[in-house]
Design an enzyme around this catalytic site. Sequence first.
Site, PDB file in Angstrom:
ATOM      1  N   CYS A   1       0.803  -1.338  -0.082  1.00  0.00           N
ATOM      2  CA  CYS A   1      -0.137  -0.060   0.026  1.00  0.00           C
ATOM      3  C   CYS A   1       0.951   1.198  -0.023  1.00  0.00           C
ATOM      4  O   CYS A   1       0.472   1.859  -0.669  1.00  0.00           O
ATOM      5  CB  CYS A   1      -1.029   0.020   1.141  1.00  0.00           C
ATOM      6  SG  CYS A   1      -0.225  -0.341   2.785  1.00  0.00           S
TER       7      CYS A   1
ATOM      8  N   ASP B   1      -7.891   5.108  -3.139  1.00  0.00           N
ATOM      9  CA  ASP B   1      -7.116   4.039  -2.463  1.00  0.00           C
ATOM     10  C   ASP B   1      -6.748   3.414  -3.745  1.00  0.00           C
ATOM     11  O   ASP B   1      -7.192   2.583  -3.993  1.00  0.00           O
ATOM     12  CB  ASP B   1      -8.088   2.928  -1.509  1.00  0.00           C
ATOM     13  CG  ASP B   1      -7.041   1.979  -0.764  1.00  0.00           C
ATOM     14  OD1 ASP B   1      -6.022   2.019  -1.306  1.00  0.00           O
ATOM     15  OD2 ASP B   1      -7.481   1.310  -0.014  1.00  0.00           O
TER      16      ASP B   1
ATOM     17  N   HIS C   1      -2.445   0.242   6.861  1.00  0.00           N
ATOM     18  CA  HIS C   1      -2.738   0.562   5.511  1.00  0.00           C
ATOM     19  C   HIS C   1      -2.208   2.249   5.358  1.00  0.00           C
ATOM     20  O   HIS C   1      -2.357   3.017   6.091  1.00  0.00           O
ATOM     21  CB  HIS C   1      -4.292   0.311   5.329  1.00  0.00           C
ATOM     22  CG  HIS C   1      -4.563   0.464   3.743  1.00  0.00           C
ATOM     23  ND1 HIS C   1      -3.982  -0.200   2.682  1.00  0.00           N
ATOM     24  CD2 HIS C   1      -5.461   1.244   3.204  1.00  0.00           C
ATOM     25  CE1 HIS C   1      -4.327  -0.019   1.603  1.00  0.00           C
ATOM     26  NE2 HIS C   1      -5.476   0.850   1.843  1.00  0.00           N
TER      27      HIS C   1
END
Lengths: 321, 650
Positions: free
Chosen positions: B412, B472, B456
């Site tokens: 991420c 995202d 994250h």
Amino acid sequence: MQSGSTLEKLPIGKDSDRATLDRARKTLGTIILGKDGQIGLALSCLLARGHLLIEDLPGLGKTMLAQALARVLGLSFRRIQFTSDLLPADIVGVSVFRQEKGEFEFQPGPIFSQLILADEVNRATPKAQSALLESMEEYQVSVDGNTRALPDPFFVVATQNPADQIGTFPLPESQLDRFLMRLELGYPNEENERELITGEDRRSMLEDVEAIATADILLRLQKAAAGMHMSEPLVDYIQALVRQTRESPDIDIGLSPRGALALVAAAKAHAFVEHHSGVYPDDIQAVFTVIAGHRLKPAGNTTYRSAAELCQHVLDSVAIP
Amino acid sequence: MAKARGTDGSLLESLPWTLFALVFSLVPHFQFLPWWISAAFIVCGIWRFSIEKRRRPIPPTWFRGALALLCFLGVLATYSTVSGVGPGSALLAIMAALKLLETLKRRDQFVLLFISIFLVMSSLLREQHLWSLPYLLVAVFLIMTAWLRISSAAGQKARRSFSTSGRLVMYAAPLAIAMWIFFPRIATPFWSVPMDTGTGTSGISDTMSPGDISSLSLSDAVAFRVEFKGEVPAPRDRYWRGLVLTVFNGRTWTGNDPFRGARVHEQVVNSGRPVEYTITLEPTRQQWVFALDMPWNWTLERTFMGRQQQLIRARPIDQRVAYEAVSYLDYRTDVDLTEFARSFYESIPTQSNQRTQELAKRMRNTAGSDAAFIEAVLMRFHEQEYYYTLEPPPLGNNSVDRFLFETRQGFCEHYASAFAVMMRAAGIPARVVLGYQGGEMNPMGGHLIVRQSDAHAWNEVWIEDIGWRRVDPTAAVAPERIEVGRSGSMFNGAGAAWGFDMPSVLLHRMTLYWDAMNATWNEWVLGYGPDNQDKLMKWLGMDDPDWRKMMLTMIAIVIGIVLLISLVLSLRYRPPKRDRAAILYKKFVRKTGIEPSTGETPATFAVRVDGESVMPAETVDAITSTYLDVRYGPPNPQALLRLESEVRNL
């Protein structure tokens, strides 16, 4: 109950060993008249693996009791008459040189028997006394460096005349301790004395008596007696009695732990002989005087005239839990 | 000739017990202690035991003194301080080991056992797990047993010592519980435990440099637990907002000072339904406070919302905290962004990552609009060969260039960083948000577990008239990471990894059970602070509880418990006289009207009673013989019943 019990009232034990014991007691009662309590105590002493000291005036049946015990219980019996010139070798035996073999051979003394009657033990010198007393403790004798085991069972029944008689060497306290019990026989009552005088000669009666028990049975009985149940309150009772002998102002030296152990063993054996389900307070009281009497040292200023009176005083001042 | 001066071997009996209690108390410390202290401890234990066994003399005084100094310097060298939990317990452990070398008497063993108790208690300064309490109890039990072994007369059976110390611990338990409940709790402790700085920091760091870490460790540790009041949001909506990173230097993202904050209601406009929940946050030793995106209200004290809508607390979270919060999934924020702010969120170092910047500009021109451009970048991640991996290769300088055009592997942070750089290069304000995503529902406890492995990074871009919007990029690469969450897949094959053939589902269920128990423990035991105490006191009927009242109540209860235990013990103690048979016999003696004299046995008493003829001789003899049988014979319940009926029939 204790004092009132007669031989006929004794229940017959369930197993044969017990029955044998009861029959032996009954038979002893026919020879030594009116001394049921003392016979019970003497048997208890043997069942507790203890040695017996009978102290009384001459002619009251001390020797007769010892002989009858050996006879009835089927034990090999030797009598040693203690005199002032008795030597240790006369008791334990001596090594004799055999010409034909060219070596020494041990000639066992009278001590190598299952029941020894040490008659008038306080007439001998301390040297001879200690030869006997050592073997009583060790269950073995040492001669010429060899240790020889004594037979099992091994009992010493010693008799002694009260110390105030002439020509005696009183046993010291430490040696008296070797005897589990010290018993007094006392005079028979009128009725028994009459039967004694008019009845059959006791010595010939003794010769007719057959052995009822054997050494093996006796060993089994000893084991069973040691396994008698002793309840917690009675352990407390014994401790209280022992404490009382140590704390009483009338007593200089109280009971030692060995004395307490002797009390336990004797009480168990007595309960066994009396067919009790466990040790009862009566068993402890019954053996207390004969166990403690010769182990206590009365104080100099005590008002009690005899050890028996002193012991009774101790019993009377301790509550039974 | 010198006299032999060895030990006399008298400690052989009790020393193993003391040693065992000591080692047992030290076990919770082992994982924190430097290895040489643990090793020295074991060596000293074995050494001392063999000294006792072989009756050798203990080491001379100068040697012991030198050793103590050496160990002290060793601790100093290891920790470079002697204050704090770590060095403190290390010193305690090593000095206990050295004390063994001069243990000669009973008194020394008592000192060792005192140290054991201290060691056990100090382990609580580090960790307060669910199993800490039972472990503690067992340790105290063992120490008590060792104590009894030292002080009891020789030859006491071990079973007896165990049962005595078990009873002692049992008597102490209600006192401890009463004190725990009623001892007044205060919001700020009088003292604070100096925590070891630099160790134990877990969770999210406050910078992000995707190229530096070549592998991300997946810690299974719980970050926080969430209990929702109403409906639980879907996994894709569970973005737990933490800190916001705004400055990029070509390699590392950092945040800026969050304390020039503004009020939440001035920053955020919300709509839709609120989500209400309670978070129990494990200590992070950091100031960031996590909440569902976007928080509106929270109950944690001294916590503010920063300029980038991140929550921050004035002091680090050094112990577990629980707070209620309200969030809105649908919100708008910073709709009017100043020119200055826009340029701040668009700035990137012009010298680095030039290929990326060119690509972004080219794509922006092709796309035509900001929205289309964002879509195009996400599509690029989705359609081209980009891989989601937890073990990406290192990137070096120009990390974004290298990631986008060469390695194409990352997690991420890589995607969030690359996405933000591309946005900024194309003139769109963008920033990186760090936090947690997802979480696993624990059906046993009814709560959501968010683990460190759920950490994250995602982006927010600013769009005209809309404000900041969450994007995202990782979802474009690995949508399952967002939809399902990572936790679900973690347990696949976990059983096999541990070497036993257990179905992973079962293992997973067990883990969840354990977690549910832990959550309850945290809430009710470790979370018992001033607030809970106040609530409990009110519930117990104490109006307006203050520390005086609680203290008095505690003292009263403690005295009450002590009295109660003494009462129970004195009632339970039955002197042998008072047993049933003795009571019955006493009744019989009273009925005869004759007083037995001291030392008179039941049998002789019976003869005397028979002589007085107050009752039939058979009755007296029967009762007497039954009584003798019951009281002095072996246990015989039938005889007791017989005695009872005989005495009743008098």
